[in-house]
Enzyme design. Structure first.
Site, PDB file in Angstrom:
ATOM      1  N   SER A   1      14.122  21.943 -15.679  1.00  0.00           N
ATOM      2  CA  SER A   1      12.914  22.735 -15.888  1.00  0.00           C
ATOM      3  C   SER A   1      13.326  24.104 -16.418  1.00  0.00           C
ATOM      4  O   SER A   1      14.358  24.641 -16.030  1.00  0.00           O
ATOM      5  CB  SER A   1      12.171  22.892 -14.559  1.00  0.00           C
ATOM      6  OG  SER A   1      11.339  24.036 -14.602  1.00  0.00           O
TER       7      SER A   1
ATOM      8  N   LYS B   1      15.237  21.913 -10.416  1.00  0.00           N
ATOM      9  CA  LYS B   1      14.628  20.656 -10.861  1.00  0.00           C
ATOM     10  C   LYS B   1      15.576  19.765 -11.654  1.00  0.00           C
ATOM     11  O   LYS B   1      16.352  20.226 -12.477  1.00  0.00           O
ATOM     12  CB  LYS B   1      13.396  20.955 -11.743  1.00  0.00           C
ATOM     13  CG  LYS B   1      12.238  21.548 -10.994  1.00  0.00           C
ATOM     14  CD  LYS B   1      11.635  20.589  -9.959  1.00  0.00           C
ATOM     15  CE  LYS B   1      10.814  19.509 -10.613  1.00  0.00           C
ATOM     16  NZ  LYS B   1       9.523  20.010 -11.086  1.00  0.00           N
TER      17      LYS B   1
ATOM     18  N   GLU C   1       9.557   8.490 -16.743  1.00  0.00           N
ATOM     19  CA  GLU C   1       8.194   9.010 -16.909  1.00  0.00           C
ATOM     20  C   GLU C   1       7.660   8.701 -18.308  1.00  0.00           C
ATOM     21  O   GLU C   1       6.506   8.323 -18.488  1.00  0.00           O
ATOM     22  CB  GLU C   1       8.166  10.524 -16.685  1.00  0.00           C
ATOM     23  CG  GLU C   1       8.311  10.936 -15.244  1.00  0.00           C
ATOM     24  CD  GLU C   1       8.416  12.456 -15.134  1.00  0.00           C
ATOM     25  OE1 GLU C   1       7.377  13.106 -15.008  1.00  0.00           O
ATOM     26  OE2 GLU C   1       9.543  12.989 -15.205  1.00  0.00           O
TER      27      GLU C   1
ATOM     28  N   HIS D   1       0.830  -1.219   0.000  1.00  0.00           N
ATOM     29  CA  HIS D   1       0.000   0.000   0.000  1.00  0.00           C
ATOM     30  C   HIS D   1       0.863   1.267   0.000  1.00  0.00           C
ATOM     31  O   HIS D   1       0.426   2.313   0.453  1.00  0.00           O
ATOM     32  CB  HIS D   1      -0.947   0.042   1.203  1.00  0.00           C
ATOM     33  CG  HIS D   1      -1.668  -1.242   1.455  1.00  0.00           C
ATOM     34  ND1 HIS D   1      -2.922  -1.503   0.950  1.00  0.00           N
ATOM     35  CD2 HIS D   1      -1.299  -2.368   2.124  1.00  0.00           C
ATOM     36  CE1 HIS D   1      -3.305  -2.721   1.309  1.00  0.00           C
ATOM     37  NE2 HIS D   1      -2.324  -3.278   2.023  1.00  0.00           N
TER      38      HIS D   1
END
Ligand code: ARG
Length: 465
Positions: free
Chosen positions: A283, A289, A296, A162
């Site tokens: 970024s 970043k 991804e 979980h």
């Protein structure tokens, strides 16, 4: 009215007007099926050789066809080949050019053959090559995964259920779980290859041919295990492409799960691993970043691959025997699936060996979060408590820990004895992370020596492919 023949068409004989220009474009496949040109030529060479062996072509004609096809292949390789929409598909483009090059003999190549068995052969040859490349990239990824696992049998991280801290596990154990998924994917890929490796050549349009074709001969020449059994089935079913896409959907599903973990692990909040800069991007607005774009994107690619699987299933659904033009729609989804799988495997095979685990961060995360609570319960069971009662006792200890900010291993003996009088000094051996992982010492468990042995077996399995 005089008959107006469209002479550019190889099938123009019975037609009275040229094809509508929109219909020409709409029905053509050459813009995408030219990808199978090499396979088409290989298939034609095997077919021509067989026709010669059974006496349908003379040796001189065979030699002409072989020379002509070699020139065509050369032209395709050097980019000088003129692909034409008017010639509809890869098969007719190549045949027309062959005839241009060698004259009438070129027109004999299609004896005892149809584009229906031709295309069914080409796709299988194409896919078989793609499968072999995919198998090798998959092997490269598995090698990298197992090697990283073998180097991290003793690296401890929190195991999750979980996405909540559950029990400490070896990082190597986690990586070997990835390898198990990939190993099953490899098995599915090989099953698909074995089932599809049969030669449809000789099925002709749908019923077979009146020429004395030797189907076993072309099958062997093309590396197929045997000829297909039934001519109607040979030209119609694309189940092998569907099977491949279902392999791909599962593989990408697995890669998306791994990607998700990489994304989570690289976040500042987890900070379990470092991915080298070359697999990340920045970024344009936030200078701090470093985004895990590669995982991804792989995670996102599962969408198109699942879509292609559904496309092909839907394409095949309700098609009556035998060949239908619907099947021309099999190629783009299949090709894109092959490309996507190869790209994603390449990305992962390059990236996984470069993963740098932050061993201290993983350890700290495993230490907080009460990951050894089950070990304390097991300890109490060994003292004679029924497991349910032990569970209750440890639950109370954890609640105390949540209140005070102390992990179980940080509570003093008197405090622990407050929850159960039988607890003694040796409890701290089971509350340590090392004690916890080492205690799970059986096949499939996370004890470092089990993980090391599992990595050995996984590597041996890989090497025996
Ligand atoms: N381009 C066609 C395909 O991809 C080749 C077979 C066409 N056969 C036919 N009879 N129209 O399926």
């Amino acid at each position: 009215m005089s008959k107006q023949q469209d002479t550019s068409k190889l099938w123009g004989g019975r037609f009275n007007e040229p094809t509508d220009s929109f219909v020409q474009r709409f029905t053509a496949s050459v813009t995408f099926d030219q990808r199978m040109a090499a396979q088409d030529i290989t298939g034609s060479l095997a077919h021509a050789q067989m026709l010669c062996n059974v006496g349908v072509l003379s040796a001189a004609e065979l030699a002409q066809i072989q020379d002509g096809l070699a020139t065509v292949q050369q032209e395709i390789d050097d980019g000088s080949f003129q692909w034409s929409i008017e010639l509809e598909d890869v098969h007719m483009n190549i045949e027309a050019r062959l005839t241009e090059l060698i004259g009438t003999t070129g027109k004999k190549l299609h004896t005892g053959r149809s584009r229906n068995d031709q295309v069914a052969t080409d796709i299988r040859l194409y896919l078989r090559q793609a499968i072999d490349r995919i198998a090798s990239e998959l092997g490269r990824l598995q090698t990298g995964t197992i090697t990283l696992a073998a180097a991290n049998t003793e690296t401890i991280m929190p195991g999750f259920t979980h996405l909540q801290t559950a029990q400490p596990v070896s990082f190597g154990h986690h990586l070997l779980a990835w390898n198990e998924m990939l190993e099953r994917d490899y098995g599915r890929l090989m099953d698909c290859r074995a089932r599809m490796n049969q030669s449809p050549l000789g099925a002709a349009a749908l019923a077979g041919t009146t020429y004395p074709v030797d189907r076993a001969q072309t099958a062997a020449a093309l590396g197929f295990d045997r000829p297909t059994e039934n001519s109607l089935d040979s030209v119609s079913d694309r189940d092998f492409a569907i099977e491949f896409c279902s392999f791909a959907a599962l593989l990408l599903t697995h890669l998306s799960r791994m990607s998700e973990e990489l994304v989570i692990w690289t976040s500042a909040q987890f900070n379990f691993i470092e991915l080298p800069d070359r697999f990340c991007t920045g970024s344009s607005i936030m200078p701090q970043k470093k985004n895990p774009d590669v995982p991804e994107l792989v995670r996102g690619k599962v969408g198109r691959v699942n879509g292609h699987l559904i496309s092909l299933l839907t394409l095949m659904k309700s098609q009556p025997l035998a060949y239908n033009k619907d099947n021309q729609e099999d190629k783009e989804p299949l090709f894109d699936t092959v490309d996507t799988v190869l790209d994603c495997l390449r990305a992962f095979a390059d990236m996984v060996p470069a993963i740098k685990p932050r061993v201290d961060r993983m350890r700290d995360a495993a230490r907080s979060g009460f990951s050894t609570a089950t070990d304390l319960a097991d300890y109490l069971v060994r003292q004679g408590l029924p497991f349910r009662d032990a569970h209750e006792v440890v639950g109370k200890a954890v609640a105390h820990g949540v209140e005070t900010g102390l992990d179980l291993a940080e509570m003093d003996l008197a405090t622990l004895q407050g929850f159960h009088a039988g607890i003694t000094e040796d409890v701290y051996e089971v509350l340590t992370l090392e004690g916890s992982v080492s205690a799970r010492d059986h096949l499939g468990g996370t004890a470092p020596r089990q993980v090391a042995a599992a990595a050995q077996r996984a590597l041996a399995a890989l090497q025996s492919r």
